[in-house]
Design an enzyme around this catalytic site. Sequence first.
Site, PDB file in Angstrom:
ATOM      1  N   GLY A   7       0.821  -1.217   0.000  1.00 18.50           N
ATOM      2  CA  GLY A   7       0.000   0.000   0.000  1.00 18.50           C
ATOM      3  C   GLY A   7       0.846   1.255   0.000  1.00 18.50           C
ATOM      4  O   GLY A   7       1.558   1.517   0.962  1.00 18.50           O
ATOM      5  N   LYS A 180     -10.307   2.894  18.779  1.00 15.89           N
ATOM      6  CA  LYS A 180     -10.046   3.701  17.582  1.00 15.89           C
ATOM      7  C   LYS A 180     -11.348   3.962  16.820  1.00 15.89           C
ATOM      8  O   LYS A 180     -11.577   5.052  16.300  1.00 15.89           O
ATOM      9  CB  LYS A 180      -9.038   2.963  16.682  1.00 15.89           C
TER      10      LYS A 180
END
Lengths: 299, 299
Positions: A7, A180
């Site tokens: 990525g 998160k």
Amino acid sequence: MKIGIIGGGSIGLLFSCYLSENHQVTLYCRTINQVNMINQCGITLQKKDSSILSNIHAKLSTERVADELVLVTVKQYHLPELLPILDKIPQHIPLLFLQNGMGHLDYLQKMKHDNILLGVVEHGALKISLSTVKHTGFGTTRVAAYKGDMQKLMAIKNTLQMSNFPFEIEANYNEMLIRKLVVNAAINPLTALLRIKNGDLLSNNYYFELLKEVFQEIIQVLCLQELEDTYFASIVSICQSTSNNYSSMLKDILEHRQTEIEGIVGVLRNKAEIQKQSVPFLQFLYTSIKGMEYKRWDE
Amino acid sequence: MKIGIIGGGSIGLLFSCYLSENHQVTLYCRTINQVNMINQCGITLQKKDSSILSNIHAKLSTERVADELVLVTVKQYHLPELLPILDKIPQHIPLLFLQNGMGHLDYLQKMKHDNILLGVVEHGALKISLSTVKHTGFGTTRVAAYKGDMQKLMAIKNTLQMSNFPFEIEANYNEMLIRKLVVNAAINPLTALLRIKNGDLLSNNYYFELLKEVFQEIIQVLCLQELEDTYFASIVSICQSTSNNYSSMLKDILEHRQTEIEGIVGVLRNKAEIQKQSVPFLQFLYTSIKGMEYKRWDE
């Protein structure tokens, strides 16, 4: 150690630069443009007062990954197309997934690898170009074991650890991701819809009102009522410390990219539906952001 | 007839131009700048293919109004500051109020005048400058009696009537205002928050979903379930015929002006509270738009 990072977004570039100090890093990118650019020019890491150029080897993400540890940094919605490639990585190679939200857990269930780690990144990073990343906020990378033994996790953490790029081990991956998720779900869609900086959620009384309402729905869906005060305090503290920043979802909208709405609010919405809970504010945010994505692609 | 028009916004300018063809119009403005500009240059009316200049006398809205009919075209939230001036207009002079929403009804109750008329304007008008207005959409002005007899209303309507600027009488002012309120509440805050053209509410499936949800809440608050289909069809038809237009609320937001959110969604929100109904989507829209106004003034 030979580390593969899949990525070429802001997180992939950031980790490539830092980890290449001690390791042999290969960055796997989706486009040949980015591969060529990085192989020719390296990756530039911009910090507050300095700039560092690292020579990093890049390959296409369709190429065979042959590393001792693989970090997966693509957005959650790009995971499905990556699965056949991950499937070809030998079973004993540990994989570390660094996605937002919880949408990626569904995919991990089916993976055969012995050691699967999950991480959440608390750094701020901004992709300036195909080969330049800005480290906008210093933070920690938290890692937890999804599958595999603690010793392996400890060893990997110790290998990656750097004084200026710290890693911390979390005992429970679910708690870590949920923490998160709560923050992302409270801050990201609101700031994206209203097109405001994170700090505006506190300084504008009306937006603060919306933040509290959205937060209440999140807490309800995740059955976190007991930890409500702690969670809200952490959201306020993040809005303060990133008050001049645009959230990643707002940046996605402004730059006509797909957002992470499915992995963040989509997950909560589905959970609420199963639990037969009404979450109208989350529903409104979900549908608005989906509409904004749709419109962008349409233009 | 001597007609006084209070308010130098798009509607005040539009009505001044058309009505001055057959009447002696005085336009009452809030700023001396606009008064001077209009007295020096007249008002320019831009139509699709032509432009017409009308010589119109302008005065400050604090000056004594001495006309046979007074049109009040200021926004609803400017009415309170105008009340002392309206109070000085002789009791027998008819007043015609042309505000959006229903927030202005509270003020009218206390007025002593014999003939109070209410109107809704279905024209599209855009204020280009202090003395220029563009007629962007041809429509009708609907008028109804709030107080006073029908004959007076008929006489006024016949006096104002023009083939290219029609007036129509409505039997029930409440129904007339509610019809406009439903349309405004469904289209304006959504388009302002999402920053989209009216037509996008139909062409984007996600936005259309939001429109339907917001509409359901409006219908519920106003107890209009029986007329649901008719009302929704009229909203769709207005979105179609104004598909390339920005709603007045979006224009207010983009131009950093106060919006009409109180008179449109505020009214519904208060009604819902009294009726103990939950209207989360309207609540979200109300709080968002208030926040957007707040932010604008803050900058």
